[in-house]
Design an enzyme around this catalytic site. Structure first.
Site, PDB file in Angstrom:
ATOM      1  N   GLY A  32       0.799  -1.470   0.022  1.00  0.00           N
ATOM      2  CA  GLY A  32      -0.021  -0.013   0.083  1.00  0.00           C
ATOM      3  C   GLY A  32       0.874   1.296  -0.043  1.00  0.00           C
ATOM      4  N   ASP A  36      -4.690   1.187  11.205  1.00  0.00           N
ATOM      5  CA  ASP A  36      -6.097   0.863  11.388  1.00  0.00           C
ATOM      6  C   ASP A  36      -6.229   0.150  12.833  1.00  0.00           C
ATOM      7  OD1 ASP A  36      -8.851  -0.214  11.120  1.00  0.00           O
ATOM      8  OD2 ASP A  36      -8.396  -0.768   9.117  1.00  0.00           O
ATOM      9  N   LYS A  64      -6.735   5.926  11.063  1.00  0.00           N
ATOM     10  CA  LYS A  64      -8.199   5.680  11.188  1.00  0.00           C
ATOM     11  C   LYS A  64      -8.325   5.120  12.737  1.00  0.00           C
ATOM     12  CE  LYS A  64     -10.137   2.934   7.771  1.00  0.00           C
ATOM     13  NZ  LYS A  64     -10.596   1.978   7.224  1.00  0.00           N
ATOM     14  N   VAL A 124     -11.048   2.834   2.619  1.00  0.00           N
ATOM     15  CA  VAL A 124     -10.672   3.659   1.475  1.00  0.00           C
ATOM     16  C   VAL A 124      -9.850   2.972   0.182  1.00  0.00           C
ATOM     17  CG1 VAL A 124     -10.547   5.905   2.921  1.00  0.00           C
ATOM     18  CG2 VAL A 124      -8.292   4.131   2.847  1.00  0.00           C
ATOM     19  N   ASP A 180      -6.171  -0.516  -1.889  1.00  0.00           N
ATOM     20  CA  ASP A 180      -6.718  -1.396  -2.691  1.00  0.00           C
ATOM     21  C   ASP A 180      -8.265  -1.999  -2.275  1.00  0.00           C
ATOM     22  OD1 ASP A 180      -5.563  -3.121  -1.080  1.00  0.00           O
ATOM     23  OD2 ASP A 180      -5.996  -4.825  -2.343  1.00  0.00           O
ATOM     24  N   ARG A 228      -5.636   0.793  -6.513  1.00  0.00           N
ATOM     25  CA  ARG A 228      -4.441   1.542  -6.169  1.00  0.00           C
ATOM     26  C   ARG A 228      -3.849   2.749  -6.980  1.00  0.00           C
ATOM     27  NH1 ARG A 228      -2.220  -2.032  -2.000  1.00  0.00           N
ATOM     28  NH2 ARG A 228      -2.369  -4.129  -2.379  1.00  0.00           N
TER      29      ARG A 228
END
Ligand code: PRP
Length: 181
Positions: A49, A108, A136, A158, A164, A170
């Site tokens: 990511g 997250d 987050k 998101v 993704d 992406r």
């Protein structure tokens, strides 16, 4: 068969525009450059990511630095974190005695970052800091310190700018919410 079956989630509302990303990443780079002036940190990007964020962040950070990548995976193909972190590919070089900056796309639950910090601390770097594009915060399950944060985001899935869904999206230049079509 098309990968875009009817009713499949798709990128929807834009949460962070390309201009907002550019401005914030630029500011993060300036801050990090000030903090690491006359040092030569190694920026460790977390695959997959963070690759877009990493590419933009290092170009916004006008100091001597080197780069490496580590591949971790905590999500399966869906939208929920499994909580189980897997090392998919390791760093290419040792980090003992180095100033290390982890470059991650999102924190997250915090499990991935907590695992990564433990793993890298064990390799005895001189220092270890973390730069995350998105926080987050309301999803956090384990406490983990983050030194540089791009944006705090609400609890929505998101996509775009490295994020993704099932491997797709992406390449979007902005961050969008995943929505039912
Ligand atoms: C995502 C993201 C972080 C992690 C954050 O990775 O890139 O590494 O989850 O989640 P956590 O705080 O709940 O642990 P993912 O497994 O989706 O892999 P990817 O980066 O290859 O998309």
């Amino acid at each position: 068969m098309s990968r875009h079956a009817d009713g499949a989630p798709r990128p929807g509302r834009v949460l962070i525009t390309q201009d907002e990303l550019r401005a914030r990443v630029g500011a993060l780079g300036q801050t990090i450059a000030r903090d690491y002036e006359k040092r030569s940190p190694i920026f460790v990007g977390v695959l997959q990511g963070a690759f877009l964020f990493m590419a933009d962040l290092i170009r916004a950070t006008p100091i001597d630095l080197t780069t490496d990548f580590i591949g971790l995976s905590s999500y399966g193909s869906g939208t929920a974190s499994s909580g189980v972190v897997r090392l998919v590919s390791d760093l290419s070089l040792p980090i003992d005695g180095r100033d290390v900056v982890i470059v991650e796309d999102i924190v997250d639950t915090g499990h991935t970052l907590a695992y990564l910090k433990r793993s890298l601390e064990a390799r005895r770097p001189k220092s270890l800091k973390v730069c995350v594009l998105l926080d987050k915060i309301e999803r956090r399950e384990t406490e983990v310190d983050v030194d540089y944060i791009g944006f705090t985001v609400p609890n929505v899935y998101v996509v775009g700018y490295g994020f993704d869904y099932g491997g797709l999206y992406r390449n979007l230049p902005h961050v969008a919410a995943l929505e039912r079509s």
